[in-house]
Motif scaffolding. Structure first.
Motif, PDB file in Angstrom:
ATOM      1  N   GLY A  69     -62.983  31.564  -9.240  1.00 20.06           N
ATOM      2  CA  GLY A  69     -62.543  32.553 -10.458  1.00 20.06           C
ATOM      3  C   GLY A  69     -62.246  32.116 -11.740  1.00 20.06           C
ATOM      4  O   GLY A  69     -62.317  32.749 -12.766  1.00 20.06           O
ATOM      5  N   LEU A  70     -62.572  30.514 -11.940  1.00 23.57           N
ATOM      6  CA  LEU A  70     -62.482  30.068 -13.314  1.00 23.57           C
ATOM      7  C   LEU A  70     -63.834  30.274 -13.964  1.00 23.57           C
ATOM      8  O   LEU A  70     -63.728  30.063 -15.211  1.00 23.57           O
ATOM      9  CB  LEU A  70     -62.270  28.538 -13.179  1.00 23.57           C
ATOM     10  N   VAL A  71     -65.112  30.625 -13.346  1.00 23.41           N
ATOM     11  CA  VAL A  71     -66.406  30.692 -13.981  1.00 23.41           C
ATOM     12  C   VAL A  71     -66.535  31.639 -14.961  1.00 23.41           C
ATOM     13  O   VAL A  71     -66.544  31.589 -15.884  1.00 23.41           O
ATOM     14  CB  VAL A  71     -67.352  31.034 -12.856  1.00 23.41           C
ATOM     15  N   ASP A  72     -65.697  33.034 -14.486  1.00 24.07           N
ATOM     16  CA  ASP A  72     -65.590  34.109 -15.563  1.00 24.07           C
ATOM     17  C   ASP A  72     -64.730  33.870 -16.698  1.00 24.07           C
ATOM     18  O   ASP A  72     -64.957  34.149 -17.767  1.00 24.07           O
ATOM     19  CB  ASP A  72     -65.085  35.397 -14.903  1.00 24.07           C
ATOM     20  N   LYS A  73     -63.482  33.072 -16.606  1.00 27.75           N
ATOM     21  CA  LYS A  73     -62.640  32.644 -17.554  1.00 27.75           C
ATOM     22  C   LYS A  73     -63.238  31.877 -18.579  1.00 27.75           C
ATOM     23  O   LYS A  73     -63.050  31.928 -19.621  1.00 27.75           O
ATOM     24  CB  LYS A  73     -61.514  32.154 -16.895  1.00 27.75           C
ATOM     25  N   TYR A  74     -64.066  30.870 -17.960  1.00 32.40           N
ATOM     26  CA  TYR A  74     -64.824  29.815 -18.930  1.00 32.40           C
ATOM     27  C   TYR A  74     -65.635  30.563 -19.744  1.00 32.40           C
ATOM     28  O   TYR A  74     -65.877  30.403 -20.937  1.00 32.40           O
ATOM     29  CB  TYR A  74     -65.548  28.683 -18.001  1.00 32.40           C
ATOM     30  N   GLU A  75     -66.497  31.579 -19.186  1.00 33.30           N
ATOM     31  CA  GLU A  75     -67.660  32.129 -20.063  1.00 33.30           C
ATOM     32  C   GLU A  75     -67.072  33.162 -20.898  1.00 33.30           C
ATOM     33  O   GLU A  75     -67.721  33.411 -21.879  1.00 33.30           O
ATOM     34  CB  GLU A  75     -68.513  32.801 -18.883  1.00 33.30           C
ATOM     35  N   GLN A  76     -65.845  33.844 -20.584  1.00 33.86           N
ATOM     36  CA  GLN A  76     -65.121  34.569 -21.611  1.00 33.86           C
ATOM     37  C   GLN A  76     -64.742  33.649 -22.595  1.00 33.86           C
ATOM     38  O   GLN A  76     -64.589  34.117 -23.938  1.00 33.86           O
ATOM     39  CB  GLN A  76     -64.044  35.188 -21.303  1.00 33.86           C
ATOM     40  N   LEU A  77     -64.230  32.630 -22.519  1.00 27.89           N
ATOM     41  CA  LEU A  77     -63.936  31.424 -23.651  1.00 27.89           C
ATOM     42  C   LEU A  77     -65.238  31.392 -24.448  1.00 27.89           C
ATOM     43  O   LEU A  77     -65.115  30.953 -25.625  1.00 27.89           O
ATOM     44  CB  LEU A  77     -63.321  30.215 -22.865  1.00 27.89           C
ATOM     45  N   VAL A  78     -66.183  30.910 -23.888  1.00 28.35           N
ATOM     46  CA  VAL A  78     -67.440  30.572 -24.571  1.00 28.35           C
ATOM     47  C   VAL A  78     -67.913  31.661 -25.457  1.00 28.35           C
ATOM     48  O   VAL A  78     -68.223  31.538 -26.734  1.00 28.35           O
ATOM     49  CB  VAL A  78     -68.382  29.925 -23.405  1.00 28.35           C
ATOM     50  N   SER A  79     -67.860  32.738 -24.810  1.00 30.27           N
ATOM     51  CA  SER A  79     -68.272  34.058 -25.566  1.00 30.27           C
ATOM     52  C   SER A  79     -67.275  34.205 -26.981  1.00 30.27           C
ATOM     53  O   SER A  79     -67.660  34.666 -27.990  1.00 30.27           O
ATOM     54  CB  SER A  79     -68.281  35.341 -24.772  1.00 30.27           C
ATOM     55  N   TYR A  80     -66.034  33.820 -26.758  1.00 33.03           N
ATOM     56  CA  TYR A  80     -64.941  34.104 -27.802  1.00 33.03           C
ATOM     57  C   TYR A  80     -65.381  33.215 -28.692  1.00 33.03           C
ATOM     58  O   TYR A  80     -65.267  33.486 -29.994  1.00 33.03           O
ATOM     59  CB  TYR A  80     -63.503  34.096 -27.226  1.00 33.03           C
ATOM     60  N   ARG A  82     -68.063  31.564 -29.513  1.00 28.67           N
ATOM     61  CA  ARG A  82     -69.292  31.968 -30.364  1.00 28.67           C
ATOM     62  C   ARG A  82     -69.209  33.238 -31.192  1.00 28.67           C
ATOM     63  O   ARG A  82     -69.904  33.323 -32.046  1.00 28.67           O
ATOM     64  CB  ARG A  82     -70.487  32.204 -29.092  1.00 28.67           C
ATOM     65  N   SER A  83     -68.370  34.046 -30.769  1.00 30.01           N
ATOM     66  CA  SER A  83     -68.049  35.362 -31.697  1.00 30.01           C
ATOM     67  C   SER A  83     -67.357  35.047 -32.847  1.00 30.01           C
ATOM     68  O   SER A  83     -67.523  35.709 -34.152  1.00 30.01           O
ATOM     69  CB  SER A  83     -67.187  36.093 -31.172  1.00 30.01           C
ATOM     70  N   ARG A  84     -66.783  33.568 -33.139  1.00 28.45           N
ATOM     71  CA  ARG A  84     -66.223  33.182 -34.492  1.00 28.45           C
ATOM     72  C   ARG A  84     -65.120  34.209 -34.914  1.00 28.45           C
ATOM     73  O   ARG A  84     -64.890  34.251 -36.100  1.00 28.45           O
ATOM     74  CB  ARG A  84     -67.229  32.812 -35.525  1.00 28.45           C
ATOM     75  N   LYS A  85     -64.655  34.784 -34.067  1.00 28.38           N
ATOM     76  CA  LYS A  85     -63.428  35.628 -34.572  1.00 28.38           C
ATOM     77  C   LYS A  85     -62.279  34.854 -35.162  1.00 28.38           C
ATOM     78  O   LYS A  85     -61.517  35.403 -36.218  1.00 28.38           O
ATOM     79  CB  LYS A  85     -62.710  36.352 -33.444  1.00 28.38           C
ATOM     80  N   VAL A  86     -62.028  33.575 -34.788  1.00 32.99           N
ATOM     81  CA  VAL A  86     -61.014  32.775 -35.574  1.00 32.99           C
ATOM     82  C   VAL A  86     -61.708  31.668 -36.243  1.00 32.99           C
ATOM     83  O   VAL A  86     -62.368  30.714 -35.344  1.00 32.99           O
ATOM     84  CB  VAL A  86     -60.085  32.112 -34.680  1.00 32.99           C
ATOM     85  N   GLN A  87     -61.836  31.263 -37.378  1.00 32.25           N
ATOM     86  CA  GLN A  87     -62.698  30.572 -37.852  1.00 32.25           C
ATOM     87  C   GLN A  87     -62.285  29.000 -37.988  1.00 32.25           C
ATOM     88  O   GLN A  87     -63.093  28.223 -38.289  1.00 32.25           O
ATOM     89  CB  GLN A  87     -62.857  30.911 -39.434  1.00 32.25           C
ATOM     90  N   ASP A  88     -60.863  28.793 -37.712  1.00 33.04           N
ATOM     91  CA  ASP A  88     -60.497  27.559 -38.129  1.00 33.04           C
ATOM     92  C   ASP A  88     -60.022  26.711 -36.722  1.00 33.04           C
ATOM     93  O   ASP A  88     -59.519  25.699 -36.631  1.00 33.04           O
ATOM     94  CB  ASP A  88     -59.002  27.542 -38.904  1.00 33.04           C
ATOM     95  N   ASN A 113     -67.862  22.362 -27.794  1.00 36.00           N
ATOM     96  CA  ASN A 113     -66.552  22.781 -28.453  1.00 36.00           C
ATOM     97  C   ASN A 113     -65.463  23.625 -27.228  1.00 36.00           C
ATOM     98  O   ASN A 113     -64.423  24.103 -27.713  1.00 36.00           O
ATOM     99  CB  ASN A 113     -66.717  23.730 -29.701  1.00 36.00           C
ATOM    100  N   VAL A 114     -66.081  24.079 -26.293  1.00 35.45           N
ATOM    101  CA  VAL A 114     -65.418  24.513 -24.902  1.00 35.45           C
ATOM    102  C   VAL A 114     -65.169  23.638 -23.664  1.00 35.45           C
ATOM    103  O   VAL A 114     -66.257  23.147 -23.066  1.00 35.45           O
ATOM    104  CB  VAL A 114     -65.982  25.946 -24.486  1.00 35.45           C
ATOM    105  N   ARG A 115     -64.041  23.326 -23.372  1.00 35.57           N
ATOM    106  CA  ARG A 115     -63.812  22.261 -22.557  1.00 35.57           C
ATOM    107  C   ARG A 115     -63.011  22.818 -21.176  1.00 35.57           C
ATOM    108  O   ARG A 115     -62.075  23.499 -21.482  1.00 35.57           O
ATOM    109  CB  ARG A 115     -63.358  20.887 -23.093  1.00 35.57           C
TER     110      ARG A 115
END
Length: 299
Positions: A69-80, A82-88, A113-115
């Motif tokens: 169940g962590l795989v989708d959560k990890y990929e969601q975090l990667v996607s977020y 990469r979207s650069r919605k939060v720049q800092d 940058n995603v661990r």
């Protein structure tokens, strides 16, 4: 990144509070997203000064019964990320009670940058950062030795961060498929260069840890660090234009000079770069203004 559902599971809330105490002990500044409203985006946002600048980390806690169940959560975090919605934000951390499964489709090396950490792994990492109350008086004689005595944990983390960048560079180089013989040779030479750099970083990491335990002579540690400094100097002299014009090379070079400064092996390079950036120059412009003879013996 989807916002969390309103309300927190009791176990998750208790774990967030526990992690908060661990981060505070390790001298992180804490912003608990759950305190900002009923629909927080992340569990924690933490920041800490490293190598002279503040770095910010997003912490997302996920408690599961099945690690898949962590795989989708990890990929969601990667996607977020990469979207650069939060720049800092510098890094995004997924923390769970179970380990993230190794899946080919995740390609974790491509997103340094995603661990992902288990709670136990995060405990061990933060414990290394927590200040000790009674530090023994230093015996080092050299600038490098004194820097290691004072900041061993931070230096080890900086080494590990630079190694992640080198690994990412190697992965991208190995994915290249040039046809021209000259291009093939250039790729092979670059791979050999970064592999040597990674091996030297590993030797420095071991030497730093051994010096704190009095398992290695200080002069040998100085020589190991100096060898790496010379390697970075040669890379700068040979690839000056590529370092200035390529974002990944620029980032790697800046991290390397920051590490050398932290470990007491160099001040001119890091301070010259920092002075240019503080003066309002862009990274590329600041690097282009640096002389090829930037590196010199200072230890």
């Amino acid at each position: 990144m989807a916002r969390k559902a309103a309300g927190y599971d009791a176990g998750e809330k208790d774990t967030v509070e526990y992690l908060t105490k661990l981060f505070e002990a390790a001298k992180f500044e804490i912003q608990r997203e759950m305190d900002l409203g009923d629909r927080p985006r992340f569990d924690l946002v933490v920041s800490r000064e490293e190598l002279g600048r503040y770095r910010k980390f997003v912490v997302e806690l996920v408690l599961v019964q099945d690690a898949r169940g962590l795989v989708d959560k990890y990929e969601q975090l990667v996607s977020y990320s990469r979207s650069r919605k939060v720049q800092d934000i510098d890094e995004y951390w997924l923390v769970s009670n179970l380990s993230l499964p190794d899946r080919p489709r995740i390609h974790r090396s491509r997103f340094p940058n995603v661990r992902a950490f288990t709670v136990k792994e995060l405990e061990r990492m933060l414990a290394r950062l927590s200040p000790k109350r009674s530090a023994p008086k230093g015996k080092a004689k050299t600038k490098i030795g004194k820097a290691i005595e004072a900041n061993e944990k931070e230096i080890v983390l900086a080494i590990e961060g630079l190694m992640l960048q080198v690994n990412d560079k190697l992965a991208k180089l190995r994915d290249e498929r040039p046809n021209d013989p000259d291009a093939v040779k250039k790729k092979d030479d670059a791979i050999a260069e970064f592999e040597d750099m990674r091996a030297e970083l590993e030797r420095i990491k071991v030497a730093v840890q051994q010096l704190k335990k009095n398992e290695v002579k200080e002069k040998d540690v100085v020589q190991t660090v100096t060898t790496f400094k010379d390697t970075i100097g040669k890379w700068w002299n040979k690839n000056h234009d590529a370092i200035c014009s390529t974002a990944s090379n620029s980032a790697l070079f800046l991290t390397a000079t920051g590490l050398l400064h932290a470990i007491g092996a160099d001040s001119t390079a890091a301070l010259t770069i920092a002075g240019s950036l503080i003066g309002g120059e862009t990274v590329a412009k600041a690097l282009k203004a640096l002389p090829r003879s930037l590196f010199k013996k200072e230890h």
